[in-house]
Design a protein around this motif. Structure first.
Motif, PDB file in Angstrom:
ATOM      1  N   PHE A  54       0.815  -1.218   0.000  1.00 53.17           N
ATOM      2  CA  PHE A  54       0.000   0.000   0.000  1.00 53.17           C
ATOM      3  C   PHE A  54       0.846   1.264   0.000  1.00 53.17           C
ATOM      4  CE2 PHE A  54       0.494  -1.763   4.238  1.00 53.17           C
ATOM      5  CZ  PHE A  54       1.094  -0.717   4.924  1.00 53.17           C
ATOM      6  N   SER A  55       2.080   1.220   0.546  1.00 49.11           N
ATOM      7  CA  SER A  55       2.936   2.401   0.546  1.00 49.11           C
ATOM      8  C   SER A  55       3.350   2.775  -0.869  1.00 49.11           C
ATOM      9  CB  SER A  55       4.176   2.153   1.416  1.00 49.11           C
ATOM     10  OG  SER A  55       5.076   3.229   1.337  1.00 49.11           O
ATOM     11  N   VAL A  56       3.699   1.771  -1.675  1.00 50.05           N
ATOM     12  CA  VAL A  56       4.052   2.011  -3.074  1.00 50.05           C
ATOM     13  C   VAL A  56       2.839   2.544  -3.830  1.00 50.05           C
ATOM     14  CG1 VAL A  56       4.728   0.896  -5.235  1.00 50.05           C
ATOM     15  CG2 VAL A  56       5.877   0.291  -3.112  1.00 50.05           C
ATOM     16  N   HIS A  57       1.691   1.923  -3.611  1.00 47.53           N
ATOM     17  CA  HIS A  57       0.479   2.356  -4.308  1.00 47.53           C
ATOM     18  C   HIS A  57       0.111   3.784  -3.916  1.00 47.53           C
ATOM     19  CE1 HIS A  57      -0.404  -2.216  -4.015  1.00 47.53           C
ATOM     20  NE2 HIS A  57       0.326  -1.946  -5.080  1.00 47.53           N
ATOM     21  N   ALA A  58       0.255   4.119  -2.634  1.00 44.41           N
ATOM     22  CA  ALA A  58      -0.074   5.464  -2.179  1.00 44.41           C
ATOM     23  C   ALA A  58       0.849   6.502  -2.812  1.00 44.41           C
ATOM     24  CB  ALA A  58       0.014   5.536  -0.654  1.00 44.41           C
ATOM     25  N   GLU A  59       2.140   6.182  -2.896  1.00 49.61           N
ATOM     26  CA  GLU A  59       3.078   7.109  -3.527  1.00 49.61           C
ATOM     27  C   GLU A  59       2.730   7.314  -4.988  1.00 49.61           C
ATOM     28  OE1 GLU A  59       7.855   7.527  -4.584  1.00 49.61           O
ATOM     29  OE2 GLU A  59       7.152   5.947  -3.233  1.00 49.61           O
ATOM     30  N   GLU A  60       2.373   6.245  -5.652  1.00 43.27           N
ATOM     31  CA  GLU A  60       2.091   6.309  -7.073  1.00 43.27           C
ATOM     32  C   GLU A  60       0.791   7.056  -7.375  1.00 43.27           C
ATOM     33  OE1 GLU A  60       3.126   5.388 -11.074  1.00 43.27           O
ATOM     34  OE2 GLU A  60       4.213   5.348  -9.186  1.00 43.27           O
ATOM     35  N   GLY A  69       7.768  13.735   3.196  1.00 40.13           N
ATOM     36  CA  GLY A  69       7.349  13.193   1.909  1.00 40.13           C
ATOM     37  C   GLY A  69       6.999  14.282   0.911  1.00 40.13           C
ATOM     38  N   HIS A  70       6.370  15.358   1.397  1.00 40.76           N
ATOM     39  CA  HIS A  70       6.026  16.471   0.512  1.00 40.76           C
ATOM     40  C   HIS A  70       7.280  17.149  -0.037  1.00 40.76           C
ATOM     41  CE1 HIS A  70       3.739  19.757  -1.182  1.00 40.76           C
ATOM     42  NE2 HIS A  70       4.473  20.632  -0.504  1.00 40.76           N
ATOM     43  N   LEU A  71       8.296  17.323   0.814  1.00 36.65           N
ATOM     44  CA  LEU A  71       9.554  17.915   0.346  1.00 36.65           C
ATOM     45  C   LEU A  71      10.192  17.057  -0.735  1.00 36.65           C
ATOM     46  CD1 LEU A  71      11.115  19.166   3.711  1.00 36.65           C
ATOM     47  CD2 LEU A  71      10.099  20.550   1.883  1.00 36.65           C
ATOM     48  N   LYS A  72      10.162  15.732  -0.533  1.00 39.70           N
ATOM     49  CA  LYS A  72      10.715  14.835  -1.560  1.00 39.70           C
ATOM     50  C   LYS A  72       9.924  14.969  -2.858  1.00 39.70           C
ATOM     51  CE  LYS A  72      11.704  10.031  -2.713  1.00 39.70           C
ATOM     52  NZ  LYS A  72      11.035  10.138  -4.031  1.00 39.70           N
ATOM     53  N   GLN A  73       8.608  15.075  -2.732  1.00 37.99           N
ATOM     54  CA  GLN A  73       7.768  15.220  -3.912  1.00 37.99           C
ATOM     55  C   GLN A  73       8.109  16.496  -4.675  1.00 37.99           C
ATOM     56  OE1 GLN A  73       3.597  14.119  -3.364  1.00 37.99           O
ATOM     57  NE2 GLN A  73       2.998  15.995  -4.400  1.00 37.99           N
ATOM     58  N   ARG A  74       8.337  17.584  -3.946  1.00 42.82           N
ATOM     59  CA  ARG A  74       8.708  18.847  -4.602  1.00 42.82           C
ATOM     60  C   ARG A  74      10.062  18.734  -5.289  1.00 42.82           C
ATOM     61  NH1 ARG A  74       6.090  23.455  -2.616  1.00 42.82           N
ATOM     62  NH2 ARG A  74       7.381  24.548  -4.139  1.00 42.82           N
ATOM     63  N   ARG A  75      11.030  18.060  -4.633  1.00 49.35           N
ATOM     64  CA  ARG A  75      12.350  17.874  -5.243  1.00 49.35           C
ATOM     65  C   ARG A  75      12.236  17.055  -6.510  1.00 49.35           C
ATOM     66  NH1 ARG A  75      14.000  16.828   0.159  1.00 49.35           N
ATOM     67  NH2 ARG A  75      14.067  14.591  -0.318  1.00 49.35           N
ATOM     68  N   GLY A  81       0.733  10.542  -3.893  1.00 52.59           N
ATOM     69  CA  GLY A  81       1.913  11.383  -3.797  1.00 52.59           C
ATOM     70  C   GLY A  81       2.919  10.829  -2.811  1.00 52.59           C
ATOM     71  N   SER A  82       4.140  11.341  -2.879  1.00 55.72           N
ATOM     72  CA  SER A  82       5.204  10.847  -2.007  1.00 55.72           C
ATOM     73  C   SER A  82       4.859  11.006  -0.538  1.00 55.72           C
ATOM     74  CB  SER A  82       6.523  11.573  -2.303  1.00 55.72           C
ATOM     75  OG  SER A  82       7.016  11.218  -3.575  1.00 55.72           O
ATOM     76  N   TRP A  83       4.130  12.079  -0.187  1.00 55.72           N
ATOM     77  CA  TRP A  83       3.784  12.291   1.212  1.00 55.72           C
ATOM     78  C   TRP A  83       2.923  11.133   1.736  1.00 55.72           C
ATOM     79  CZ3 TRP A  83      -1.130  12.381   3.031  1.00 55.72           C
ATOM     80  CH2 TRP A  83      -2.174  12.575   2.096  1.00 55.72           C
ATOM     81  N   ALA A  84       2.030  10.617   0.911  1.00 58.03           N
ATOM     82  CA  ALA A  84       1.158   9.523   1.335  1.00 58.03           C
ATOM     83  C   ALA A  84       1.938   8.218   1.453  1.00 58.03           C
ATOM     84  CB  ALA A  84      -0.001   9.350   0.359  1.00 58.03           C
ATOM     85  N   GLY A  85       2.852   7.972   0.504  1.00 58.64           N
ATOM     86  CA  GLY A  85       3.662   6.765   0.579  1.00 58.64           C
ATOM     87  C   GLY A  85       4.595   6.776   1.769  1.00 58.64           C
TER      88      GLY A  85
END
Length: 470
Positions: free
Chosen positions: A91-97, A456-462, A100-104
């Motif tokens: 579910f972590s992979v699915h949430a990221e996909e 996770g949000h910071l990673k998503q922005r990067r 967003g990265s924050w959810a994963g």
């Protein structure tokens, strides 16, 4: 919130994963089926459910029916996503996909924290039991023995984990089936007089403690189901992930509900809910003693020990695989991605070290650090389940557009039951917020969730900036 929709390398159509293909595939269908069936049957059912009965009375049956239905729906969602896209991160992979990265990041590390805290609690309880039998070895000595043993076994081939969990779960399932048969015979009057409905309607009635008792019992019943997600993590290391997880989910969901609901119905029918022994000794022991089964206490103590060791084994496995998946996706220290002979050895060691550190915290700071950790872990499963709902809503719609053939398992009455499940989880949060202890858990959990979601949000922005400049 906009984000770059880059497909995870673990979503390789050939194998369902890419960066994780270095892991071995030693689990068989029989392993997954028993992991799914026995993964949520732990000491919480055999002993901890007594606390729920003492809080809610006979109405505990209705609570388990409600939470059992919730668990079946969550399991169905996980089965749909994992059958379509098998991954060790589940579910972590699915949430990221999908979200967003924050959810994963949030769902993955919250789940890791929950499992590691579970390892500490289970090891401590198992050590206490063994110290009662072999007193010259202190309880913490037994804890160290169990931690070393299961850490070593998880460092070897994954099939060793599967075999341990298969036989552990077989013992637990056999115990429950035997208990249900004996309980039914007791209800029919084979062991003395038939109780009828005297214990269901007497002693204050079916709802003896009112709404407050139901609220207290609700939290107990939900925590008893934590860990069911392990089968979707393990499926990625089986010989046919999509097929195996689909079969495991289909055969397990209703059996789990029957075991829990059936057990509680037998208990509250055969013994008074307010018997102090139900909470002190556990409902199973109390019922077997009532039926005159010899050595009931010793038998159940052995079963409880098996349940604790089984949970330890499964939690070390699940936490190590989740940590490995997270760091493989850049959501943690890279050194944890080291794989030895098809096993994420560094992640196994890190999970065991954290679990043992939590044990030490339980000895040194039992009412502060350890209590805080357990409170956070108790809420983690609700956070994970809520993210699972949001993820499944998006993933199902995308798969229906792009790859409907991958939907070998489908969530019932989509999207209505998914939204109903999400609303039920929010309702549980509301119930927790109504009590001082629940609010304390929610505040601590919210702080951890905010920190993880922020990272996770910071990673998503990067990732978005990197994609924009490439």
């Amino acid at each position: 919130m906009s984000r770059t929709n880059t497909r995870s390398p673990q979503y390789s159509p050939e194998a369902g994963q890419n960066s994780e293909s270095v892991l071995s595939h030693g689990l068989k269908q029989r392993h997954l089926s028993m992991i799914a069936l026995g993964g949520v049957i732990g000491a919480g059912l055999f002993v901890g459910s007594g606390v729920g009965i003492a809080a809610a009375g006979p109405a505990i049956v209705l609570l388990f029916m409600g939470t059992g239905a919730l668990v079946m729906l969550i399991m169905r969602m996980l089965g749909e996503m994992s059958a379509a896209r098998p991954s060790t991160g589940s579910f972590s992979v699915h949430a990221e996909e999908e979200v967003g990265s924050w959810a994963g990041t949030t769902s993955g590390w919250m789940y890791w924290l929950m499992l590691c805290a579970g390892v500490a609690a289970e090891a401590t309880a198992a050590g206490t039991i063994m110290h009662q039998w072999v007193s010259f070895i202190p309880a913490y000595g037994w804890v160290a023995i169990f931690m070393v043993f299961f850490c070593a076994s998880n460092l070897t081939a994954v099939k060793n984990f599967g075999e341990f969990e298969f036989w552990f779960s077989a013992i637990k399932v056999t115990t429950i089936v035997a208990f249900l048969v004996l309980g039914l015979l007791g209800i029919l009057g084979v062991f003395g007089d038939a109780p009828g409905t005297s214990h269901l309607t007497g002693h204050g009635g079916f709802f003896p403690t009112g709404v407050a008792g139901l609220a207290a019992g609700l939290l107990t019943t939900i925590s008893g189901f934590a860990g069911l997600e392990t089968v979707t993590i393990a499926a990625a290391e089986s010989d046919n992930p999509s097929r195996n997880v689909a079969r495991a989910v289909r055969t397990a969901v209703w059996r789990i509900a029957v075991f829990y609901i059936g057990s509680m119905a037998v208990v509250v029918t055969l013994v008074p809910w307010n018997d102090p022994k139900v909470a002190k000794n556990g409902p199973y022991v109390t019922v077997l003693d009532t039926l005159g089964i010899p050595a009931a206490g010793t038998i159940m103590q052995i079963v409880v020990l098996v349940a604790l060791l089984s949970a330890m084994n499964a939690n070390i496995y699940g936490s190590s695989r989740m940590a490995f998946s997270l760091v493989s996706r850049g959501q943690g220290p890279r050194f944890l991605s080291k794989v030895t002979r098809g096993v994420p050895a560094a992640a196994v060691l890190a999970s065991c070290v954290f679990g043992f550190a939590a044990v030490i915290a339980g000895i040194v700071w039992p009412t502060t650090v350890f209590a805080w950790l357990l409170n956070i872990a108790g809420c983690s499963v609700l956070v994970v389940w809520s993210i699972v709902c949001l993820t499944q809503l998006k993933m199902r719609r995308r798969l229906e557009r792009e790859a409907p053939e991958q939907l070998s398992v489908r969530m019932w009455a989509f999207p209505y039951l998914t939204w109903l499940t999400f609303a039920a989880i929010l309702g549980v949060f509301a119930v927790m917020a109504a009590s001082p202890d629940g609010r304390q858990q929610l505040i601590g959990t919210a702080a951890v969730v905010a920190a993880l979601a922020g990272a996770g949000h910071l990673k998503q922005r990067r990732d978005q900036r990197a994609a924009a400049t490439s």
